[in-house]
Design a protein around this motif. Structure first.
Motif, PDB file in Angstrom:
ATOM      1  N   ASP A  56       0.823  -1.215   0.000  1.00  0.00           N
ATOM      2  CA  ASP A  56       0.000   0.000   0.000  1.00  0.00           C
ATOM      3  C   ASP A  56       0.855   1.262   0.000  1.00  0.00           C
ATOM      4  OD1 ASP A  56      -2.253  -1.572   0.024  1.00  0.00           O
ATOM      5  OD2 ASP A  56      -2.547  -1.438   2.199  1.00  0.00           O
ATOM      6  N   GLN A  57       1.932   1.269   0.781  1.00  0.00           N
ATOM      7  CA  GLN A  57       2.793   2.444   0.845  1.00  0.00           C
ATOM      8  C   GLN A  57       3.479   2.712  -0.501  1.00  0.00           C
ATOM      9  OE1 GLN A  57       5.605   2.181   4.062  1.00  0.00           O
ATOM     10  NE2 GLN A  57       4.089   2.615   5.641  1.00  0.00           N
ATOM     11  N   ILE A  58       3.948   1.661  -1.155  1.00  0.00           N
ATOM     12  CA  ILE A  58       4.631   1.848  -2.438  1.00  0.00           C
ATOM     13  C   ILE A  58       3.664   2.378  -3.488  1.00  0.00           C
ATOM     14  CG2 ILE A  58       5.844   0.702  -4.333  1.00  0.00           C
ATOM     15  CD1 ILE A  58       6.937  -1.289  -2.285  1.00  0.00           C
ATOM     16  N   VAL A  59       2.500   1.754  -3.586  1.00  0.00           N
ATOM     17  CA  VAL A  59       1.511   2.181  -4.578  1.00  0.00           C
ATOM     18  C   VAL A  59       1.104   3.631  -4.352  1.00  0.00           C
ATOM     19  CG1 VAL A  59      -0.842   1.805  -5.409  1.00  0.00           C
ATOM     20  CG2 VAL A  59       0.660  -0.149  -5.015  1.00  0.00           C
ATOM     21  N   SER A  60       0.885   3.987  -3.089  1.00  0.00           N
ATOM     22  CA  SER A  60       0.534   5.369  -2.758  1.00  0.00           C
ATOM     23  C   SER A  60       1.699   6.312  -3.041  1.00  0.00           C
ATOM     24  CB  SER A  60       0.124   5.461  -1.294  1.00  0.00           C
ATOM     25  OG  SER A  60      -0.152   6.802  -0.918  1.00  0.00           O
ATOM     26  N   GLY A  61       2.919   5.861  -2.725  1.00  0.00           N
ATOM     27  CA  GLY A  61       4.094   6.697  -2.909  1.00  0.00           C
ATOM     28  C   GLY A  61       4.354   7.063  -4.356  1.00  0.00           C
ATOM     29  N   ILE A  62       4.013   6.163  -5.286  1.00  0.00           N
ATOM     30  CA  ILE A  62       4.217   6.474  -6.700  1.00  0.00           C
ATOM     31  C   ILE A  62       2.958   7.064  -7.332  1.00  0.00           C
ATOM     32  CG2 ILE A  62       6.084   4.834  -7.047  1.00  0.00           C
ATOM     33  CD1 ILE A  62       4.167   2.864  -8.215  1.00  0.00           C
ATOM     34  N   GLY A  63       2.034   7.510  -6.453  1.00  0.00           N
ATOM     35  CA  GLY A  63       0.960   8.381  -6.921  1.00  0.00           C
ATOM     36  C   GLY A  63      -0.409   7.775  -7.106  1.00  0.00           C
ATOM     37  N   PHE A  64      -0.611   6.509  -6.738  1.00  0.00           N
ATOM     38  CA  PHE A  64      -1.880   5.862  -7.045  1.00  0.00           C
ATOM     39  C   PHE A  64      -2.750   5.668  -5.807  1.00  0.00           C
ATOM     40  CE2 PHE A  64       1.053   4.607 -10.388  1.00  0.00           C
ATOM     41  CZ  PHE A  64       0.316   4.939 -11.507  1.00  0.00           C
ATOM     42  N   ASN A  65      -4.054   5.687  -6.030  1.00  0.00           N
ATOM     43  CA  ASN A  65      -5.041   5.487  -4.979  1.00  0.00           C
ATOM     44  C   ASN A  65      -5.832   4.226  -5.309  1.00  0.00           C
ATOM     45  OD1 ASN A  65      -7.275   5.536  -3.270  1.00  0.00           O
ATOM     46  ND2 ASN A  65      -7.426   7.762  -3.283  1.00  0.00           N
ATOM     47  N   HIS A  66      -5.713   3.207  -4.467  1.00  0.00           N
ATOM     48  CA  HIS A  66      -6.362   1.926  -4.740  1.00  0.00           C
ATOM     49  C   HIS A  66      -7.878   2.033  -4.833  1.00  0.00           C
ATOM     50  CE1 HIS A  66      -3.064  -1.257  -3.791  1.00  0.00           C
ATOM     51  NE2 HIS A  66      -3.271  -1.135  -5.067  1.00  0.00           N
ATOM     52  N   SER A  67      -8.446   3.049  -4.210  1.00  0.00           N
ATOM     53  CA  SER A  67      -9.898   3.212  -4.270  1.00  0.00           C
ATOM     54  C   SER A  67     -10.347   3.782  -5.613  1.00  0.00           C
ATOM     55  CB  SER A  67     -10.380   4.134  -3.146  1.00  0.00           C
ATOM     56  OG  SER A  67      -9.867   5.449  -3.307  1.00  0.00           O
ATOM     57  N   VAL A  68      -9.388   4.295  -6.391  1.00  0.00           N
ATOM     58  CA  VAL A  68      -9.690   4.899  -7.688  1.00  0.00           C
ATOM     59  C   VAL A  68      -9.256   4.006  -8.844  1.00  0.00           C
ATOM     60  CG1 VAL A  68      -9.252   6.885  -9.199  1.00  0.00           C
ATOM     61  CG2 VAL A  68      -9.512   7.227  -6.737  1.00  0.00           C
ATOM     62  N   ILE A  69      -8.131   3.326  -8.671  1.00  0.00           N
ATOM     63  CA  ILE A  69      -7.595   2.483  -9.727  1.00  0.00           C
ATOM     64  C   ILE A  69      -7.078   1.188  -9.123  1.00  0.00           C
ATOM     65  CG2 ILE A  69      -5.326   3.609  -9.578  1.00  0.00           C
ATOM     66  CD1 ILE A  69      -5.060   3.185 -12.616  1.00  0.00           C
ATOM     67  N   SER A  70      -7.356   0.076  -9.764  1.00  0.00           N
ATOM     68  CA  SER A  70      -6.971  -1.234  -9.234  1.00  0.00           C
ATOM     69  C   SER A  70      -5.516  -1.545  -9.549  1.00  0.00           C
ATOM     70  CB  SER A  70      -7.866  -2.330  -9.814  1.00  0.00           C
ATOM     71  OG  SER A  70      -7.605  -2.509 -11.190  1.00  0.00           O
ATOM     72  N   LYS A  71      -4.958  -2.496  -8.807  1.00  0.00           N
ATOM     73  CA  LYS A  71      -3.580  -2.916  -9.056  1.00  0.00           C
ATOM     74  C   LYS A  71      -3.430  -3.475 -10.472  1.00  0.00           C
ATOM     75  CE  LYS A  71       0.677  -4.008  -7.629  1.00  0.00           C
ATOM     76  NZ  LYS A  71       1.145  -5.006  -8.584  1.00  0.00           N
ATOM     77  N   LYS A  72      -4.448  -4.203 -10.939  1.00  0.00           N
ATOM     78  CA  LYS A  72      -4.389  -4.748 -12.299  1.00  0.00           C
ATOM     79  C   LYS A  72      -4.359  -3.619 -13.327  1.00  0.00           C
ATOM     80  CE  LYS A  72      -6.623  -7.902 -15.560  1.00  0.00           C
ATOM     81  NZ  LYS A  72      -6.398  -6.974 -16.698  1.00  0.00           N
ATOM     82  N   GLU A  73      -5.149  -2.568 -13.114  1.00  0.00           N
ATOM     83  CA  GLU A  73      -5.147  -1.442 -14.054  1.00  0.00           C
ATOM     84  C   GLU A  73      -3.796  -0.729 -14.060  1.00  0.00           C
ATOM     85  OE1 GLU A  73      -9.641   0.318 -14.329  1.00  0.00           O
ATOM     86  OE2 GLU A  73      -8.648   0.483 -12.373  1.00  0.00           O
ATOM     87  N   ILE A  74      -3.172  -0.641 -12.879  1.00  0.00           N
ATOM     88  CA  ILE A  74      -1.846  -0.018 -12.806  1.00  0.00           C
ATOM     89  C   ILE A  74      -0.832  -0.867 -13.560  1.00  0.00           C
ATOM     90  CG2 ILE A  74      -0.023   0.806 -11.294  1.00  0.00           C
ATOM     91  CD1 ILE A  74      -2.139   1.156  -9.106  1.00  0.00           C
ATOM     92  N   ASN A  75      -0.853  -2.189 -13.307  1.00  0.00           N
ATOM     93  CA  ASN A  75       0.057  -3.095 -14.015  1.00  0.00           C
ATOM     94  C   ASN A  75      -0.147  -3.012 -15.524  1.00  0.00           C
ATOM     95  OD1 ASN A  75       1.300  -4.057 -11.712  1.00  0.00           O
ATOM     96  ND2 ASN A  75       0.009  -5.859 -11.543  1.00  0.00           N
ATOM     97  N   ASP A  76      -1.407  -3.036 -15.951  1.00  0.00           N
ATOM     98  CA  ASP A  76      -1.706  -2.973 -17.377  1.00  0.00           C
ATOM     99  C   ASP A  76      -1.234  -1.641 -17.966  1.00  0.00           C
ATOM    100  OD1 ASP A  76      -2.850  -5.462 -17.246  1.00  0.00           O
ATOM    101  OD2 ASP A  76      -4.924  -4.743 -17.205  1.00  0.00           O
ATOM    102  N   GLY A  77      -1.381  -0.565 -17.185  1.00  0.00           N
ATOM    103  CA  GLY A  77      -0.952   0.746 -17.647  1.00  0.00           C
ATOM    104  C   GLY A  77       0.550   0.806 -17.872  1.00  0.00           C
ATOM    105  N   PHE A  78       1.325   0.262 -16.936  1.00  0.00           N
ATOM    106  CA  PHE A  78       2.780   0.262 -17.092  1.00  0.00           C
ATOM    107  C   PHE A  78       3.212  -0.677 -18.214  1.00  0.00           C
ATOM    108  CE2 PHE A  78       2.892   2.469 -13.049  1.00  0.00           C
ATOM    109  CZ  PHE A  78       4.038   3.244 -13.147  1.00  0.00           C
ATOM    110  N   HIS A  79       2.523  -1.810 -18.337  1.00  0.00           N
ATOM    111  CA  HIS A  79       2.832  -2.737 -19.427  1.00  0.00           C
ATOM    112  C   HIS A  79       2.638  -2.040 -20.777  1.00  0.00           C
ATOM    113  CE1 HIS A  79       3.012  -6.372 -21.806  1.00  0.00           C
ATOM    114  NE2 HIS A  79       1.785  -6.181 -22.241  1.00  0.00           N
TER     115      HIS A  79
END
Length: 424
Positions: free
Chosen positions: A104-127
């Motif tokens: 949670d700290q890493i995801v938040s630290g690089i700018g993302f909010n889990h309540s707004v975007i899912s981990k899968k969407e973040i992974n897909d975005g970076f891919h």
């Protein structure tokens, strides 16, 4: 409890024309047409808003600005250069093995909010981001990649290896960490090759308990769409501060540029396009306004500059720059609230079933070279019609800011502050 160490190395090269499970832890237009300048990162590809990389673009931009402000607060009066893409991608590799508060700290630290975007969407975005940045038809020499160095004596779960390779285009490299010197040479050779020989002897040594090393690299070589002419480069004064003036090689070119005078913040903004899909944004604060401009950096400010800029005929002067920087990412991330992953409470248990891991070091080094044409000798002929008048003079002869943006993905590839162009 025995803790083993994971190294996170971020090898960033910008060459631009002239990147343990712990108990209790849960898992005004001039009338001339310049079509190449009409397309701004925030405006282009509106029809592609559904692209996965564009879902992560706003949060990635905010991370870039937050990271910059954190560095700036600790590096007053110094040059700054880093690649937000390199740093965030490297830490996304770390999230493959993280759980609980660490994740949670890493995801938040690089700018993302889990309540707004899912981990899968973040992974897909970076891919998707990596796919687009590495596309062969981009008309710019740009490559971004990752590597995971590990040992057979400390096997990484196969699903992590597969995700690292498939999602983040990571090279999976066996390494013998029991022979520290050989491992250091292997990693340094990899980084030197991927940065085309510009970053040499990146890593000086490894801790004896190192079990894994993650590397991210970014390499960019671009050529100005409208190059400067070397014969028009002169020695000029650059005012580092009220007490220090240095002589620099100042490039000069008269022509049309997309620019904007921000009266509210007190700065001049000029966009200089590269051949291909990227451009550099140079921001020149007025005397005494550097800190004010830095504090205002953000998506809304960037959007205002991009949408308000108009074509102007300018006599532009820009210093040649060649500098190298090193950033302790661990220290900066701790200032952004990412702390647990560097402690004995780090939960990186998804990486392996063996001993607990924590990040020991996170290092980011960058190299910047700005000159007239590019990093290689090229013959270029460029003819441009100009009006019969004396153009306004815009001279970057005091500290200025720099952003390099890739248009299709809206990614901020590099960001920095040039206080003294002569400092290596």
């Amino acid at each position: 409890m025995s803790i083993s160490w994971l190294y996170l190395l971020l090898a960033c090269l910008c060459v631009i024309a002239s990147c343990h499970h712990v108990p209790g832890h849960e898992g005004g237009h001039d009338g001339h047409e310049h079509p190449e300048d009409d397309q701004h990162p925030a405006e282009s590809h509106q029809e592609s808003g559904h692209l996965p990389c564009l879902k992560i673009a706003p949060s990635s931009a905010e991370f870039a600005f937050n990271f910059y402000r954190q560095i700036a607060s600790q590096a007053s009066g110094k040059n700054i250069l880093f690649s937000p893409v390199s740093i965030s991608t490297a830490f996304m590799l770390v999230t493959l093995g993280a759980k609980g508060t660490t994740l949670d700290q890493i995801v938040s630290g690089i700018g993302f909010n889990h309540s707004v975007i899912s981990k899968k969407e973040i992974n897909d975005g970076f891919h998707h981001l990596l796919q687009l940045l590495n596309r062969p038809d981009a008309h710019i020499d740009l490559s971004v990649g990752n590597a995971l160095f590990s040992t057979d004596k400390f096997p990484v779960r196969q699903e992590i290896v597969d995700d690292a390779r498939n999602l983040f285009q990571a090279d999976i490299m066996p390494a013998n960490f029991q022979n520290s010197e050989d491992a250091v040479n292997q990693i340094n050779s990899y980084i030197e090759k991927k940065t085309h020989g510009k970053l040499v002897d990146f890593l000086k040594g490894l801790d004896q308990d190192t079990k894994m090393v993650l590397v991210n690299y970014i390499f960019m070589k671009g050529y100005w769409e409208k190059p400067f002419i070397p014969e028009f480069t002169w020695k000029r004064d650059f005012f580092v501060n009220n007490k220090t003036t240095v002589q620099v090689d100042m490039m000069e070119r008269t022509g049309y540029y997309s620019s904007y005078h921000d009266k509210e913040l007190g700065c001049e903004v000029v966009r200089i396009p590269y051949q291909g899909s990227a451009s550099a944004l140079f921001i020149l604060p007025e005397e005494g306004k550097l800190n004010q401009v830095e504090q205002a950096l953000g998506r809304e400010t960037l959007l205002k500059w991009e949408t308000s800029a108009e074509e102007w005929f300018l006599d532009l002067s820009l210093p040649k720059v060649s500098l190298r920087t090193s950033v302790d990412v661990k220290e900066i991330f701790q200032g952004l609230g990412v702390t647990e992953v560097f402690t004995d409470y780090a939960n990186l248990s998804v990486f392996t079933e063996q001993c607990p891991l924590k990040i020991s070091k996170a290092i980011h080094k960058a190299h910047l070279n700005i000159h007239e044409n590019g990093t290689e000798a090229v013959a270029t002929t460029f003819i441009e019609a100009v009006p019969q008048m004396d153009p306004p003079d815009l001279t970057f002869n005091k500290p200025f800011l720099l952003l390099i943006v890739e248009h299709l993905t809206r990614a901020i590839l590099f960001m920095g502050r040039i206080v003294n162009p002569n400092e290596p």
